[in-house]
Design a protein around this motif. Structure first.
Motif, PDB file in Angstrom:
ATOM      1  N   PHE A  25       0.850  -1.193   0.000  1.00 32.14           N
ATOM      2  CA  PHE A  25       0.000   0.000   0.000  1.00 32.14           C
ATOM      3  C   PHE A  25       0.883   1.240   0.000  1.00 32.14           C
ATOM      4  O   PHE A  25       1.745   1.392   0.875  1.00 32.14           O
ATOM      5  N   PRO A  26       0.684   2.171  -0.931  1.00 31.93           N
ATOM      6  CA  PRO A  26       1.583   3.313  -1.068  1.00 31.93           C
ATOM      7  C   PRO A  26       1.304   4.474  -0.123  1.00 31.93           C
ATOM      8  O   PRO A  26       2.084   5.422  -0.049  1.00 31.93           O
ATOM      9  N   ASP A  39      -6.490   7.348  -7.334  1.00 30.38           N
ATOM     10  CA  ASP A  39      -5.345   7.360  -8.251  1.00 30.38           C
ATOM     11  C   ASP A  39      -5.339   6.125  -9.147  1.00 30.38           C
ATOM     12  O   ASP A  39      -4.884   6.184 -10.294  1.00 30.38           O
ATOM     13  N   LEU A  40      -5.837   5.010  -8.618  1.00 29.27           N
ATOM     14  CA  LEU A  40      -5.846   3.762  -9.377  1.00 29.27           C
ATOM     15  C   LEU A  40      -6.992   3.699 -10.379  1.00 29.27           C
ATOM     16  O   LEU A  40      -6.868   3.089 -11.449  1.00 29.27           O
ATOM     17  N   ARG A  41      -8.097   4.328 -10.051  1.00 25.98           N
ATOM     18  CA  ARG A  41      -9.317   4.200 -10.843  1.00 25.98           C
ATOM     19  C   ARG A  41      -9.124   4.492 -12.338  1.00 25.98           C
ATOM     20  O   ARG A  41      -9.606   3.715 -13.184  1.00 25.98           O
ATOM     21  N   PRO A  42      -8.448   5.596 -12.736  1.00 25.82           N
ATOM     22  CA  PRO A  42      -8.351   5.891 -14.179  1.00 25.82           C
ATOM     23  C   PRO A  42      -7.671   4.782 -14.972  1.00 25.82           C
ATOM     24  O   PRO A  42      -8.120   4.427 -16.065  1.00 25.82           O
ATOM     25  N   GLU A  43      -6.574   4.224 -14.425  1.00 22.26           N
ATOM     26  CA  GLU A  43      -5.888   3.156 -15.153  1.00 22.26           C
ATOM     27  C   GLU A  43      -6.754   1.911 -15.243  1.00 22.26           C
ATOM     28  O   GLU A  43      -6.886   1.301 -16.316  1.00 22.26           O
ATOM     29  N   ALA A 247      -8.299  -4.560  -6.447  1.00 27.55           N
ATOM     30  CA  ALA A 247      -8.325  -3.673  -7.616  1.00 27.55           C
ATOM     31  C   ALA A 247      -6.940  -3.563  -8.233  1.00 27.55           C
ATOM     32  O   ALA A 247      -6.787  -3.553  -9.468  1.00 27.55           O
ATOM     33  N   GLN A 248      -5.915  -3.474  -7.391  1.00 31.89           N
ATOM     34  CA  GLN A 248      -4.540  -3.383  -7.879  1.00 31.89           C
ATOM     35  C   GLN A 248      -4.125  -4.669  -8.598  1.00 31.89           C
ATOM     36  O   GLN A 248      -3.492  -4.621  -9.660  1.00 31.89           O
ATOM     37  N   LEU A 249      -4.474  -5.811  -8.032  1.00 31.69           N
ATOM     38  CA  LEU A 249      -4.174  -7.084  -8.686  1.00 31.69           C
ATOM     39  C   LEU A 249      -4.846  -7.159 -10.054  1.00 31.69           C
ATOM     40  O   LEU A 249      -4.232  -7.603 -11.039  1.00 31.69           O
ATOM     41  N   LEU A 250      -6.102  -6.731 -10.120  1.00 31.23           N
ATOM     42  CA  LEU A 250      -6.830  -6.765 -11.383  1.00 31.23           C
ATOM     43  C   LEU A 250      -6.168  -5.843 -12.400  1.00 31.23           C
ATOM     44  O   LEU A 250      -5.985  -6.212 -13.571  1.00 31.23           O
ATOM     45  N   ALA A 251      -5.780  -4.646 -11.961  1.00 33.87           N
ATOM     46  CA  ALA A 251      -5.122  -3.697 -12.855  1.00 33.87           C
ATOM     47  C   ALA A 251      -3.810  -4.265 -13.386  1.00 33.87           C
ATOM     48  O   ALA A 251      -3.482  -4.124 -14.571  1.00 33.87           O
TER      49      ALA A 251
END
Length: 278
Positions: A25-26, A39-43, A247-251
């Motif tokens: 987690f950043p 911050d992750l949502r757009p990508e 969500a990060q794994l999916l991205a």
């Protein structure tokens, strides 16, 4: 994130894996969770749209993505669907929540109903529970003979390998919640009239079987975490981290597909002129 949460090879001891950790987690914690998710949502949104567009333009070769969510009761499968999958366009997502099999489903091989729910070209399929119930609850509740469920691990591995070979990326997430946190979440449902609908008295009966379910999950994780379809263990005591991590794994998996926007199958200049003149 994939490397941080990927289940290592070898024997699995869930008691040794923290349920409240926040690897990768950043931010500084919950206070930053909303900003980090934003911050992750757009990508994630763009990657999913590229996948969906590819499915529309070249359905015969378009990839598919299957997100499998497993975990003890209250681990947050529904929360992940709302918050993580909620970051993308719903028209590109198929969600299936597997309950106890029907008489028709029981008359078929245990993977029959699973295959009928697989995502199509360019789609993200989300399984809220999955084919793994057939080596979990059936084992704990002794619903089928051991000789039957014990052979399903190899069947699942072979089936998932074929699934990946045919163009489906499989992302399997075990939402790892603690026994104490589950108690708090069940009590929270009983303290709030707007949450009564989420409470099931049967959850307490299942909770009493926690050691048996732990053993069953350890076996499923150990035997079915493969090179083509590994398990990711997501600490789930902190809801904000759990949602972001999935969500990060999916991205990351979508990014790995290296999807490009489909090229136009018409002359752009000609169409611009036609639209202008219309």
């Amino acid at each position: 994130m994939s490397e941080l949460l990927r289940l290592p090879a070898g024997a699995v001891d869930l008691a040794s894996i923290p349920t409240d950790a926040t690897p990768g987690f950043p931010g500084r914690g919950k206070a930053d969770a909303e900003e980090v998710a934003a911050d992750l949502r757009p990508e994630l949104d763009e990657q999913q749209e590229r996948l969906f567009a590819t499915g529309r333009s070249t359905p015969d070769t378009a990839p598919k993505v299957l997100l499998v969510l497993q975990g003890m009761d209250t681990s947050g499968k529904g929360g992940v669907v709302r918050h993580a999958i909620g970051m993308v366009d719903p028209q590109g997502v198929d969600i299936t929540s597997f309950k106890a099999p029907t008489k028709t489903e029981l008359a078929h091989h245990f993977l029959w109903r699973i295959e009928r729910a697989l995502p199509g070209p360019g789609m993200i399929g989300v399984f809220d529970r999955s084919h793994y119930e057939d080596v979990l609850i059936v084992r704990v509740r002794d619903l089928v003979p051991e000789a039957e469920w014990s052979g399903r691990y190899d069947e699942i591995n072979a089936w998932e390998e074929q699934l990946v070979a045919s163009g489906t990326t499989v992302v399997k997430c075990f939402l790892h919640v603690s026994h104490d946190e589950q108690r708090e979440r069940l009590l929270a449902r009983l303290d709030d009239p707007t949450k009564y609908w989420k409470y099931n008295p049967g959850d307490v009966d299942e909770r009493e079987l926690w050691p048996a379910y732990t053993q069953a999950y350890e076996a499923a994780l150990e035997r079915c975490s493969t090179q083509h379809a590994p398990w990711f263990v997501v600490p789930a005591d902190r809801k904000w981290y759990r949602n972001w991590a999935v969500a990060q794994l999916l991205a990351e998996h979508l990014r790995g597909l290296d999807l490009q926007w489909p090229a136009a199958d018409f002359d752009v200049t000609t169409e611009q002129a036609r639209v202008t003149a219309s």
